[in-house]
Scaffold this motif. Structure first.
Motif, mmCIF file in Angstrom:
data_model
loop_
_atom_site.group_PDB
_atom_site.id
_atom_site.type_symbol
_atom_site.label_atom_id
_atom_site.label_comp_id
_atom_site.label_asym_id
_atom_site.label_seq_id
_atom_site.Cartn_x
_atom_site.Cartn_y
_atom_site.Cartn_z
ATOM 1 N N MET A 22 0.874 -1.175 0.000
ATOM 2 C CA MET A 22 0.000 0.000 0.000
ATOM 3 C C MET A 22 0.904 1.216 0.000
ATOM 4 N N GLY A 23 0.515 2.241 -0.766
ATOM 5 C CA GLY A 23 1.372 3.411 -0.915
ATOM 6 C C GLY A 23 1.837 3.989 0.412
ATOM 7 N N HIS A 24 0.919 4.211 1.358
ATOM 8 C CA HIS A 24 1.311 4.851 2.618
ATOM 9 C C HIS A 24 2.183 3.940 3.473
ATOM 10 N N LEU A 25 2.008 2.625 3.367
ATOM 11 C CA LEU A 25 2.828 1.706 4.157
ATOM 12 C C LEU A 25 4.240 1.596 3.591
ATOM 13 N N VAL A 26 4.366 1.583 2.265
ATOM 14 C CA VAL A 26 5.703 1.562 1.663
ATOM 15 C C VAL A 26 6.427 2.863 1.966
ATOM 16 N N ARG A 27 5.695 3.968 1.904
ATOM 17 C CA ARG A 27 6.289 5.273 2.205
ATOM 18 C C ARG A 27 6.867 5.299 3.614
ATOM 19 N N GLU A 28 6.139 4.745 4.562
ATOM 20 C CA GLU A 28 6.594 4.750 5.951
ATOM 21 C C GLU A 28 7.827 3.883 6.162
ATOM 22 N N SER A 29 7.895 2.742 5.487
ATOM 23 C CA SER A 29 9.006 1.819 5.712
ATOM 24 C C SER A 29 10.216 2.091 4.824
ATOM 25 N N GLU A 30 10.008 2.825 3.721
ATOM 26 C CA GLU A 30 11.114 3.110 2.804
ATOM 27 C C GLU A 30 11.227 4.617 2.548
ATOM 28 N N ASN A 31 11.157 5.372 3.609
ATOM 29 C CA ASN A 31 11.098 6.831 3.510
ATOM 30 C C ASN A 31 12.304 7.446 2.805
ATOM 31 N N ASP A 32 13.466 6.832 2.927
ATOM 32 C CA ASP A 32 14.669 7.376 2.286
ATOM 33 C C ASP A 32 14.588 7.320 0.762
ATOM 34 N N ASN A 33 13.724 6.470 0.251
ATOM 35 C CA ASN A 33 13.584 6.316 -1.203
ATOM 36 C C ASN A 33 12.269 6.885 -1.723
ATOM 37 N N TRP A 34 11.651 7.731 -0.906
ATOM 38 C CA TRP A 34 10.313 8.244 -1.197
ATOM 39 C C TRP A 34 10.360 9.662 -1.773
ATOM 40 N N LEU A 35 9.464 9.919 -2.718
ATOM 41 C CA LEU A 35 9.294 11.244 -3.285
ATOM 42 C C LEU A 35 7.818 11.442 -3.585
ATOM 43 N N ARG A 36 7.287 12.627 -3.266
ATOM 44 C CA ARG A 36 5.874 12.908 -3.504
ATOM 45 C C ARG A 36 5.723 14.117 -4.417
ATOM 46 N N PHE A 37 4.782 13.994 -5.360
ATOM 47 C CA PHE A 37 4.367 15.119 -6.185
ATOM 48 C C PHE A 37 2.878 15.354 -5.967
ATOM 49 N N HIS A 38 2.484 16.612 -6.002
ATOM 50 C CA HIS A 38 1.068 16.949 -5.894
ATOM 51 C C HIS A 38 0.465 17.046 -7.291
ATOM 52 N N SER A 39 -0.830 16.773 -7.365
ATOM 53 C CA SER A 39 -1.489 16.657 -8.666
ATOM 54 C C SER A 39 -1.989 17.973 -9.232
ATOM 55 N N TYR B 100 10.784 18.348 -11.956
ATOM 56 C CA TYR B 100 9.377 18.679 -11.707
ATOM 57 C C TYR B 100 9.216 19.416 -10.374
ATOM 58 N N SER B 101 10.114 20.341 -10.128
ATOM 59 C CA SER B 101 10.129 21.053 -8.843
ATOM 60 C C SER B 101 8.845 21.823 -8.587
ATOM 61 N N ASP B 102 8.170 22.277 -9.641
ATOM 62 C CA ASP B 102 6.919 23.031 -9.459
ATOM 63 C C ASP B 102 5.784 22.166 -8.934
ATOM 64 N N TRP B 103 5.951 20.857 -8.998
ATOM 65 C CA TRP B 103 4.897 19.945 -8.560
ATOM 66 C C TRP B 103 5.125 19.432 -7.140
ATOM 67 N N LEU B 104 6.210 19.844 -6.518
ATOM 68 C CA LEU B 104 6.520 19.394 -5.157
ATOM 69 C C LEU B 104 5.670 20.137 -4.133
ATOM 70 N N SER B 105 5.501 19.513 -2.984
ATOM 71 C CA SER B 105 4.840 20.175 -1.875
ATOM 72 C C SER B 105 5.751 21.267 -1.313
ATOM 73 N N SER B 106 5.151 22.335 -0.821
ATOM 74 C CA SER B 106 5.938 23.383 -0.181
ATOM 75 C C SER B 106 6.232 23.045 1.284
ATOM 76 N N HIS B 107 5.621 21.979 1.789
ATOM 77 C CA HIS B 107 5.840 21.578 3.180
ATOM 78 C C HIS B 107 7.258 21.029 3.322
ATOM 79 N N PRO B 108 7.969 21.407 4.396
ATOM 80 C CA PRO B 108 9.369 20.957 4.572
ATOM 81 C C PRO B 108 9.534 19.434 4.549
ATOM 82 N N SER B 109 8.531 18.703 5.026
ATOM 83 C CA SER B 109 8.632 17.249 5.087
ATOM 84 C C SER B 109 8.389 16.576 3.739
ATOM 85 N N GLY B 110 7.884 17.349 2.778
ATOM 86 C CA GLY B 110 7.565 16.776 1.480
ATOM 87 C C GLY B 110 6.142 16.311 1.351
ATOM 88 N N TYR B 111 5.376 16.404 2.416
ATOM 89 C CA TYR B 111 3.975 15.992 2.360
ATOM 90 C C TYR B 111 3.120 17.066 1.715
#
Length: 198
Positions: free
Chosen positions: A18-35, A187-198
């Motif tokens: 599941m996306g959120h579970l993989v994100r939690e366990s493999e956070n060092d390899n995680w990247l999020r873009f907003h739609s 794709y920097s314009d699609w990143l979250s502005s939140h420091p954590s990347g969320y």
């Protein structure tokens, strides 16, 4: 890899699909873009939906290419007496999940339980080997963007890279940290502005 289970164990042995579970366990390899611009969560117009589909197709093509990949979608196993404030939402998600499985000839892969002690939801996972093609999965992406289908992801059969869209954006799990840096810059314009990347 003959089965999704084998492929998952090879690339993500300490995670659950599941996306959120993989994100939690493999956070060092995680990247999020907003739609949507300014991190807007849901589309109100067809023009906004077009932006969501364009962004997600671009990102998926970057991550999955046109090579073989697995599509995986899990379905909550609800008790007969399960209650929900919005009954139509689970029913719609279930119907869309079943339509997805039928269209892409997905079969049951394995069962797992969400490890969150506050949730402890049982899940059946259905998978199929396919190939990413731009615009082929727009109907699926629409359902996910509208919160009408949940817990669906694509995983590269070659690298284990994960494309996991959700209502609001897309989570990526990438085995190569240099690829994370490349996409973050491109794709920097699609990143979250939140420091954590969320």
């Amino acid at each position: 890899m003959k089965t999704f289970h084998d492929a998952w164990q090879k690339f993500h042995p300490d995670s659950l699909p599941m996306g959120h579970l993989v994100r939690e366990s493999e956070n060092d390899n995680w990247l999020r873009f907003h739609s949507l611009p300014e991190s807007k969560r849901y589309a109100d117009t067809e023009a906004e939906m077009a932006i969501i589909l364009e962004r997600q197709n671009i990102i998926a093509s970057e991550v999955l290419g046109s090579r073989a990949c697995w599509i995986a979608s899990s379905l909550h196993i609800l008790e007969d007496d399960a209650k929900d404030d919005e009954h139509w939402v689970p029913e719609t998600r279930r119907r869309n999940h079943n339509n997805l499985c039928e269209k892409y000839q997905m079969s049951h892969s394995f069962y797992f339980r969400d490890p969150d002690p506050d949730v402890e939801i049982d899940n059946d996972l259905f998978t199929a080997l396919t190939a990413w093609q731009a615009r082929e999965f727009d109907e699926v992406l629409r359902d996910i963007a509208g919160d009408m289908l949940t817990d669906t992801l694509w995983m590269s059969a070659d690298t284990g890279a994960i494309f996991a869209p959700y209502d609001g954006g897309v989570d990526l799990i990438l085995p190569d940290v240099s690829e994370i840096a490349r996409l973050r810059t491109k794709y920097s314009d699609w990143l979250s502005s939140h420091p954590s990347g969320y």
